[in-house]
Design a protein around this motif. Structure first.
Motif, PDB file in Angstrom:
ATOM      1  N   VAL A  48       0.855  -1.184   0.000  1.00  0.00           N
ATOM      2  CA  VAL A  48       0.000   0.000   0.000  1.00  0.00           C
ATOM      3  C   VAL A  48       0.891   1.234   0.000  1.00  0.00           C
ATOM      4  O   VAL A  48       1.770   1.375   0.863  1.00  0.00           O
ATOM      5  CB  VAL A  48      -0.945   0.015   1.215  1.00  0.00           C
ATOM      6  N   LEU A  49       0.683   2.113  -0.976  1.00  0.00           N
ATOM      7  CA  LEU A  49       1.409   3.378  -1.056  1.00  0.00           C
ATOM      8  C   LEU A  49       0.648   4.403  -0.224  1.00  0.00           C
ATOM      9  O   LEU A  49      -0.444   4.830  -0.584  1.00  0.00           O
ATOM     10  CB  LEU A  49       1.537   3.833  -2.510  1.00  0.00           C
ATOM     11  N   ALA A  50       1.240   4.803   0.913  1.00  0.00           N
ATOM     12  CA  ALA A  50       0.555   5.687   1.857  1.00  0.00           C
ATOM     13  C   ALA A  50       0.936   7.144   1.692  1.00  0.00           C
ATOM     14  O   ALA A  50       0.115   8.018   1.988  1.00  0.00           O
ATOM     15  CB  ALA A  50       0.849   5.241   3.292  1.00  0.00           C
ATOM     16  N   ALA A  51       2.152   7.448   1.254  1.00  0.00           N
ATOM     17  CA  ALA A  51       2.590   8.835   1.139  1.00  0.00           C
ATOM     18  C   ALA A  51       3.695   8.907   0.099  1.00  0.00           C
ATOM     19  O   ALA A  51       4.480   7.973  -0.073  1.00  0.00           O
ATOM     20  CB  ALA A  51       3.083   9.394   2.466  1.00  0.00           C
ATOM     21  N   VAL A  52       3.752  10.063  -0.604  1.00  0.00           N
ATOM     22  CA  VAL A  52       4.770  10.337  -1.615  1.00  0.00           C
ATOM     23  C   VAL A  52       5.329  11.719  -1.348  1.00  0.00           C
ATOM     24  O   VAL A  52       4.598  12.716  -1.409  1.00  0.00           O
ATOM     25  CB  VAL A  52       4.207  10.264  -3.046  1.00  0.00           C
ATOM     26  N   GLY A  53       6.600  11.782  -1.012  1.00  0.00           N
ATOM     27  CA  GLY A  53       7.226  13.081  -0.788  1.00  0.00           C
ATOM     28  C   GLY A  53       6.591  13.880   0.321  1.00  0.00           C
ATOM     29  O   GLY A  53       6.502  15.115   0.220  1.00  0.00           O
ATOM     30  N   GLY A  54       6.121  13.227   1.366  1.00  0.00           N
ATOM     31  CA  GLY A  54       5.492  13.922   2.476  1.00  0.00           C
ATOM     32  C   GLY A  54       4.024  14.216   2.299  1.00  0.00           C
ATOM     33  O   GLY A  54       3.386  14.726   3.235  1.00  0.00           O
ATOM     34  N   ALA A  55       3.454  13.925   1.138  1.00  0.00           N
ATOM     35  CA  ALA A  55       2.024  14.149   0.884  1.00  0.00           C
ATOM     36  C   ALA A  55       1.268  12.845   1.086  1.00  0.00           C
ATOM     37  O   ALA A  55       1.573  11.828   0.443  1.00  0.00           O
ATOM     38  CB  ALA A  55       1.797  14.673  -0.532  1.00  0.00           C
ATOM     39  N   ALA A  56       0.299  12.850   2.000  1.00  0.00           N
ATOM     40  CA  ALA A  56      -0.486  11.658   2.281  1.00  0.00           C
ATOM     41  C   ALA A  56      -1.416  11.344   1.117  1.00  0.00           C
ATOM     42  O   ALA A  56      -2.002  12.240   0.502  1.00  0.00           O
ATOM     43  CB  ALA A  56      -1.293  11.846   3.567  1.00  0.00           C
ATOM     44  N   VAL A  57      -1.558  10.066   0.818  1.00  0.00           N
ATOM     45  CA  VAL A  57      -2.402   9.594  -0.276  1.00  0.00           C
ATOM     46  C   VAL A  57      -3.692   9.059   0.315  1.00  0.00           C
ATOM     47  O   VAL A  57      -3.677   8.195   1.209  1.00  0.00           O
ATOM     48  CB  VAL A  57      -1.685   8.512  -1.100  1.00  0.00           C
ATOM     49  N   ASP A  58      -4.824   9.556  -0.164  1.00  0.00           N
ATOM     50  CA  ASP A  58      -6.117   9.085   0.307  1.00  0.00           C
ATOM     51  C   ASP A  58      -6.469   7.745  -0.336  1.00  0.00           C
ATOM     52  O   ASP A  58      -5.802   7.279  -1.266  1.00  0.00           O
ATOM     53  CB  ASP A  58      -7.211  10.118   0.011  1.00  0.00           C
ATOM     54  N   ASN A  59      -7.556   7.160   0.134  1.00  0.00           N
ATOM     55  CA  ASN A  59      -7.976   5.858  -0.379  1.00  0.00           C
ATOM     56  C   ASN A  59      -8.453   5.926  -1.825  1.00  0.00           C
ATOM     57  O   ASN A  59      -8.502   4.894  -2.491  1.00  0.00           O
ATOM     58  CB  ASN A  59      -9.086   5.277   0.499  1.00  0.00           C
ATOM     59  N   ASP A  60      -8.828   7.104  -2.289  1.00  0.00           N
ATOM     60  CA  ASP A  60      -9.259   7.239  -3.680  1.00  0.00           C
ATOM     61  C   ASP A  60      -8.132   7.667  -4.601  1.00  0.00           C
ATOM     62  O   ASP A  60      -8.374   7.990  -5.769  1.00  0.00           O
ATOM     63  CB  ASP A  60     -10.417   8.233  -3.784  1.00  0.00           C
ATOM     64  N   GLY A  61      -6.891   7.703  -4.129  1.00  0.00           N
ATOM     65  CA  GLY A  61      -5.749   8.035  -4.969  1.00  0.00           C
ATOM     66  C   GLY A  61      -5.556   9.512  -5.212  1.00  0.00           C
ATOM     67  O   GLY A  61      -5.005   9.885  -6.246  1.00  0.00           O
ATOM     68  N   THR A  62      -5.973  10.366  -4.286  1.00  0.00           N
ATOM     69  CA  THR A  62      -5.827  11.804  -4.431  1.00  0.00           C
ATOM     70  C   THR A  62      -4.942  12.348  -3.322  1.00  0.00           C
ATOM     71  O   THR A  62      -4.770  11.728  -2.271  1.00  0.00           O
ATOM     72  CB  THR A  62      -7.198  12.510  -4.386  1.00  0.00           C
ATOM     73  N   VAL A  63      -4.391  13.525  -3.572  1.00  0.00           N
ATOM     74  CA  VAL A  63      -3.586  14.258  -2.593  1.00  0.00           C
ATOM     75  C   VAL A  63      -4.149  15.671  -2.503  1.00  0.00           C
ATOM     76  O   VAL A  63      -4.987  16.092  -3.314  1.00  0.00           O
ATOM     77  CB  VAL A  63      -2.096  14.287  -2.999  1.00  0.00           C
ATOM     78  N   GLU A  64      -3.686  16.424  -1.519  1.00  0.00           N
ATOM     79  CA  GLU A  64      -4.158  17.790  -1.334  1.00  0.00           C
ATOM     80  C   GLU A  64      -3.686  18.684  -2.474  1.00  0.00           C
ATOM     81  O   GLU A  64      -2.585  18.534  -2.996  1.00  0.00           O
ATOM     82  CB  GLU A  64      -3.672  18.331   0.006  1.00  0.00           C
TER      83      GLU A  64
END
Length: 690
Positions: A351-367
């Motif tokens: 499970v990919l939870a975060a990329v570069g300090g940005a948290a990944v939601d369950n729908d594959g989106t970031v802020e």
């Protein structure tokens, strides 16, 4: 009798306040300032494209003439001239025109970015010929007449923000400004490379010649560059034309790229069911990434990706299966490209939870926009440059682990484009072999290639390469050159568009690898042919000498082969892409050598080194006598007026294989010929004395 008063036609009516077109760009400038006397950073561009035949590389390509706009921008203290990539790719002649000047400026494509639909041009001195050396020099006269746009680096425009599109339309001597509105800002699929990047849609009606226009805000800062458009019209008219409401719906011949598929970028419904005209724009973040890549690396490397296919984890059952704990978010990795850097540190079902300090939601989106909105994770990854180091947070059965990797661009088994390069080819007898790509499928099966292409070729779209240099080799053409040719007896439609799986029992990794195998086989055949001729001649002179081996027939193999001989071919020739080929590569190489050291297929008879055996994806075997194939290749090249049997990029590997094969096979052939010649001479002596 007094005539009734009539309203003037619409083109003579006074526009309501705020709806009128802006005056010509440059007329608002004051006469006192030197900078204001210059033109805005939009020029007219004309290009003659020499598009090759991807489905048949030996044929001459077609010439296309296109007219569009180019935008001059300033970034990092340097000025760049940007144009739509689709309008200048394979451009043989590129000309840039300025108002008030009779002669255009010659230019060339310096950097091509099909992933972001942009191309950076270099402009030569006025009056110089369009040579490669002359095009490397920037023209001071050209840049002194323009005011490059400054990019709006403070952020993306908000929805419904008014903007202006500055461009040259047909038969307009000077650029004009059209009012528009920002309709959408989202992740879109760029058609030329099927790359998912940030895109922007502006509600404005443009013609085909206005592609490449500059979108500017009220302060005169550039918001993006137009690369596509959508025509306006009624919904009923769209249904009559099969639902096509894009650029290809009209009769202007400017159809959309095949990569767009069923989705039309920038399509927007009106209030009364019609389709409003809009323009697809490359926004500033994508433009700055393109320019930063050129400034940092000296060339365009592309947009990095993780090389994974992922699934949402909104299902409670899927989250439990992946071992996710309450409060943990992320996306499930379904598969990983073996050529991606992530393949060394991750595995499927992570499970990919975060990329570069940005948290990944369950729908594959970031802020996005400071947390006010959400956007696809592809946008966050595309903000990095190739070679940047990024920190990832992975969950394996709920246990978090942090890894750091260097981002790159993973390879594709079926490339969507060739990056502006001509197609590679290999001519062998009446066969023309080339690499599988998106332009090849479009040229062979038309724009509906996702429906018309063979299934064994479409499978490669979802498959990943096992190595960076892996390539699918297909038969682009099969011609019967006569009753004595090497391809005589093979049905053309059974050979065309089939994948070449093995050559003489060795799995084919790429077209360059196949060219090397063919070169080595030809060198060995030439050496054996000269050696066997001398030995057999000595044997024929004596009455009791050894008989010469019979020459192989041109039709030594047929399409119906025994099960024992076809066993080796059925492992990797079922059309299942790289999985079967790579899995049976070691076994195929082991089976390629028989008990006597000669190559063989499965349990079949050993192969004659004066023949070449090609295994296709439909379990068909092609046995080609190399001596006759060499004569057929010369006839094939003379028919199409081609000088060399391989393309320019494959010649080093092909010629090196020829030289290496001649050196190795020459020594072995000399030893064998010497022994046979000695035996033949002894036999001849006995015959003469008897």
């Amino acid at each position: 009798m007094r005539q009734p008063s009539r309203r003037p036609p619409l083109r003579l009516q006074t526009r309501p306040p705020g709806d009128e077109e802006r005056p010509d760009a440059g007329e608002e400038a004051g006469a006192g300032a030197e900078v204001d006397a210059r033109l805005p950073g939009v020029v007219r561009l004309q290009c003659v494209q020499d598009v090759p035949r991807f489905d048949m590389p030996l044929l001459l390509g077609s010439f296309r003439s296109s007219t569009c706009n180019a935008v001059a921008v300033s970034y990092g203290g340097q000025s760049y001239l940007l144009a739509p990539a689709a309008a200048v790719i394979y451009g043989g002649q590129v000309r840039v025109s300025l108002p008030g000047r009779d002669k255009p400026f010659p230019a060339k494509v310096a950097h091509l970015g099909l992933e972001c639909e942009l191309a950076a041009l270099q402009v030569a001195h006025l009056g110089l010929e369009c040579e490669l050396a002359a095009l490397q020099v920037e023209s001071p006269e050209f840049w002194e007449a323009l005011v490059p746009y400054e990019l709006a680096l403070d952020g993306l425009p908000h929805l419904q923000q008014p903007c202006s599109v500055v461009s040259y339309a047909e038969a307009q001597p000077r650029p004009r400004s059209l009012l528009g509105t920002v309709v959408r800002t989202e992740i879109v699929t760029y058609p030329s490379a099927m790359q998912r990047l940030l895109g922007m849609t502006v509600g404005v009606g443009l013609s085909r010649d206005q592609l490449g226009s500059a979108v500017v805000d009220a302060q005169g800062l550039c918001l993006g560059i137009v690369f596509g458009r959508t025509l306006g019209g009624k919904a009923s008219g769209a249904r009559k034309q099969g639902g096509r409401t894009g650029a290809g719906a009209g009769g202007d011949g400017s159809g959309e790229r095949w990569g767009m598929g069923r989705r039309r970028v920038g399509r927007r419904r009106g209030r009364r069911g019609g389709v409003e005209a809009s323009a697809a724009v490359v926004p500033v973040p994508v433009v700055t990434h393109f320019l930063e890549d050129i400034s940092k690396h000296g060339r365009y490397l592309g947009f990095p990706t993780l090389g994974i296919t992922w699934r949402r984890t909104e299902s409670h059952a899927l989250r439990a299966y992946a071992g996710m704990r309450p409060g943990q978010t992320g996306i499930l990795i379904a598969s990983i490209n073996p050529t991606a850097p992530l393949a060394a540190v991750a595995q499927p079902l992570d499970v990919l939870a975060a990329v570069g300090g940005a948290a990944v939601d369950n729908d594959g989106t970031v802020e996005f926009r400071g947390g006010r909105e959400k956007i696809n994770i592809a946008y966050h990854i595309s903000q990095f440059q190739v070679g940047d180091s990024v920190e990832l947070t992975l969950l394996r059965q709920g246990e978090p682990r942090t890894v750091r990797l260097e981002l790159g661009v993973p390879g594709r088994l079926l490339p969507v484009h060739l990056g502006g390069r001509p197609p590679s080819y290999l001519v062998l007898s009446g066969l023309v072999l080339t690499g599988l790509s998106g332009p090849f499928l479009e040229g062979a099966f038309g724009r509906a290639w996702p429906v018309r292409s063979p299934v064994q070729l479409l499978r490669e779209w979802q498959n990943n390469p096992s190595a960076a240099d892996e390539q699918v080799v297909v038969v682009a053409e099969c011609q019967d050159l006569g009753p004595t040719s090497a391809t005589d007896g093979y049905e053309r439609r059974a050979v065309m568009h089939q994948r070449v799986v093995r050559c003489n029992g060795a799995p084919v990794r790429s077209l360059a690898h196949l060219a090397a195998l063919v070169g080595e086989a030809q060198a060995r055949a030439d050496a054996l042919g000269s050696g066997s001729g001398s030995g057999s001649g000595g044997g024929r002179q004596g009455g009791k000498g050894r008989k010469a081996a019979p020459a192989p027939a041109a039709d030594a193999a047929t399409t119906t082969i025994p099960a024992s001989a076809a066993g080796g071919a059925s492992d990797g020739a079922d059309g299942n892409g790289d999985g079967n080929v790579n899995g049976s590569g070691a076994a195929g190489a082991a089976e390629a050598a028989g008990a006597n050291g000669q190559p063989s297929i499965g349990n079949g008879p050993p192969l004659d080194e004066r023949q070449l055996l090609l295994e296709l994806s439909n379990r068909m075997l092609l046995v080609l006598p190399l001596q006759q194939a060499g004569e057929d290749t010369k006839a094939m090249l003379a028919e199409y007026e081609v000088e060399h049997p391989v393309s320019a990029d494959l010649r080093p590997a092909y010629e090196a294989a020829l030289q290496g094969g001649q050196a190795g096979a020459g020594a072995a052939g000399a030893l064998a010929a010497g022994g046979k010649g000695a035996k033949g001479s002894r036999g001849g002596a006995k015959g003469r004395t008897g």
